[in-house]
Scaffold this motif. Structure first.
Motif, mmCIF file in Angstrom:
data_model
loop_
_atom_site.group_PDB
_atom_site.id
_atom_site.type_symbol
_atom_site.label_atom_id
_atom_site.label_comp_id
_atom_site.label_asym_id
_atom_site.label_seq_id
_atom_site.Cartn_x
_atom_site.Cartn_y
_atom_site.Cartn_z
ATOM 1 N N ASP A 109 53.345 16.128 10.777
ATOM 2 C CA ASP A 109 54.747 15.476 11.488
ATOM 3 C C ASP A 109 55.834 15.495 10.937
ATOM 4 O OD1 ASP A 109 55.138 13.984 14.208
ATOM 5 O OD2 ASP A 109 55.988 12.737 12.635
ATOM 6 N N ALA A 110 57.068 15.742 11.434
ATOM 7 C CA ALA A 110 58.081 15.444 10.662
ATOM 8 C C ALA A 110 58.525 14.215 10.027
ATOM 9 C CB ALA A 110 59.496 15.764 11.899
ATOM 10 N N SER A 111 57.697 13.043 10.365
ATOM 11 C CA SER A 111 57.834 11.909 9.506
ATOM 12 C C SER A 111 57.322 12.103 8.139
ATOM 13 C CB SER A 111 57.205 10.946 10.450
ATOM 14 O OG SER A 111 55.637 11.074 10.260
ATOM 15 N N VAL A 112 56.334 13.380 7.955
ATOM 16 C CA VAL A 112 55.772 13.693 6.569
ATOM 17 C C VAL A 112 56.814 14.589 5.852
ATOM 18 C CG1 VAL A 112 54.165 14.657 5.336
ATOM 19 C CG2 VAL A 112 53.384 13.448 7.430
ATOM 20 N N THR A 113 57.252 15.444 6.745
ATOM 21 C CA THR A 113 58.055 16.562 5.892
ATOM 22 C C THR A 113 59.493 16.200 6.139
ATOM 23 O OG1 THR A 113 58.345 17.741 8.151
ATOM 24 C CG2 THR A 113 56.223 18.047 6.864
ATOM 25 N N GLY A 114 60.232 15.080 6.614
ATOM 26 C CA GLY A 114 61.584 14.998 6.796
ATOM 27 C C GLY A 114 62.093 16.256 7.623
ATOM 28 N N GLY A 115 61.325 16.830 8.482
ATOM 29 C CA GLY A 115 61.801 17.841 9.459
ATOM 30 C C GLY A 115 61.741 19.380 8.548
ATOM 31 N N LEU A 116 61.363 19.384 7.444
ATOM 32 C CA LEU A 116 61.373 20.688 6.631
ATOM 33 C C LEU A 116 60.410 21.554 7.181
ATOM 34 C CD1 LEU A 116 62.176 19.364 2.839
ATOM 35 C CD2 LEU A 116 63.602 20.260 4.479
ATOM 36 N N LYS A 117 60.451 22.911 6.733
ATOM 37 C CA LYS A 117 59.290 23.884 6.877
ATOM 38 C C LYS A 117 58.394 23.947 5.642
ATOM 39 C CE LYS A 117 61.554 26.639 10.504
ATOM 40 N NZ LYS A 117 61.931 25.421 11.290
#
Ligand code: TXA
Ligand code: MG
Length: 337
Positions: free
Chosen positions: A103-111
């Motif tokens: 989820d973007a909450s984990v990655t900060g939206g990074l790939k």
């Protein structure tokens, strides 16, 4: 003294994680603030509890390499060689992730995402029993020194988390090396106990972040741009041990109380009348790294101490990680004669 964790306690902690609660866990570096990495509601609570900016992604903690392979693309066989050499241990690997794997909450939206297998038996068991990888930023209030004891965790987060697994003081004391394996050549985004020299036993080439990031570029490890590790008092680095006398003279001229954060040798050579509080860093860069965050927190107990004079070490080997944290705590403030 090391506290023995019973299997029941680890099982209780795993049940809390599965129920979406926050549980702080020990690692060899610093305590982490654990939550189920597959539960975005729980992950968002981690940011809230820490007061952490949501664009600063989290490390995914695993108990084996298979958990990484389920989520990430392994760009080169060197990744497996690094895992073989340094896991479990203080090395975090940034890897490209499979589509929608996290989820973007984990990655900060990074790939990409950060993965690490901590070297702590209780925490490895916790991850295994929880059956999911755990996010785990350092279990401190954002901006404060990272926690190296369960007491530090409770000082910052009591009432905001369900539990802390207490395994005594952490061994290394500074957070893991963050190595970006999504680029060629790999880049050290944050120095730690797996030093550049150690990485070069496996990797033919590795770059340092400072050579990599142009000044107008967004920092590659988003967390590195925020104020960090800051105690209430101002921290000033004394780079050369023989300058401590002059540094104390200077600090006393500012008419404030002074604290010393230095090795036993330096503390023993100073006149105790000239400073208010002291905290020993032991006798080497290894003990200094182990004690640095505890020392920075110690001076918060003495609000009358306005200046902390902190000993510098040569920025090589583990000294690179130590100086990186101390520079952040001080705002890169060095004593100048
Ligand atoms: O030793 C440690 O690594 C501890 C223990 C608890 O495992 N954890 C820790 O987490 O220090 P945290 O969240 O305080 O630091 C993670 C660092 C941050 O600087 C963050 O910006 C960076 O890793 N990071 C996370 N994901 C990233 C990504 N995809 N790309 C670049 N940097 C990333
Ligand atoms: Mg942190």
């Amino acid at each position: 003294m090391t506290v023995r964790l019973t299997n029941t306690q680890i099982q209780q902690a795993a049940a809390l994680i599965k129920a979406g609660e926050l549980v702080a866990f020990p690692t060899e570096t610093v305590y982490g603030l654990g939550a189920d990495a597959t539960n975005p509601v729980a992950v968002k609570q981690v940011y809230q509890a820490k007061g952490r900016p949501s664009d600063n992604p989290l490390i995914v903690h695993v108990h084996n390499f298979d958990q990484v392979k389920a989520l990430a693309i392994i760009p080169t066989p060197t990744v497996a060689a690094l895992v073989q050499a340094f896991w479990p241990g203080p090395l975090t690997l940034i890897l490209p992730i499979k589509n929608n794997a996290l989820d973007a909450s984990v990655t900060g939206g990074l790939k990409t995402a950060a993965f690490r297998m901590p070297n702590n038996a209780a925490t490895l068991k916790l991850i295994e029993l929880a059956g999911v990888p755990l996010v785990g930023p350092s279990a401190n209030t954002s901006g404060k020194p990272s926690p190296t004891t369960a007491d530090h965790v409770l000082h910052d987060l009591d009432g905001k988390i369900a539990a802390v697994l207490d395994d005594g003081p952490t061994k290394v004391g500074v957070e893991s090396t963050v190595l970006d394996m999504s680029v060629v050549p790999p880049v050290i985004l944050r120095p730690g106990a797996v030093t550049r020299e150690k990485l070069l036993t496996i990797l033919p080439k590795v770059l340092d972040n400072k050579h990599h990031v142009a000044t107008n570029e967004v920092p590659k490890a988003p967390g590195m741009k925020y104020r960090h590790y800051a105690p209430e008092a101002s921290v000033i680095i004394v780079k050369d041990a023989q300058d401590f006398n002059a540094a104390i003279d200077w600090a006393l001229k500012q008419s404030v109380q002074v604290g010393l954060l230095a090795t036993d040798q330096i503390l023993a050579s100073q006149d105790k009348i000239r400073f208010k509080e002291q905290f020993s860093l032991g006798d080497s860069v290894v003990s200094a790294s182990h004690k640095l965050f505890d020392g920075l927190r110690y001076f918060d107990l003495y609000p009358e101490v306005k200046i902390i004079l902190a000993q510098g070490f040569e920025p090589k080997g583990l000294g690179t990680a130590y100086m990186n944290r101390l520079e952040k705590a001080s705002g890169t403030h060095y004593f100048e004669k």
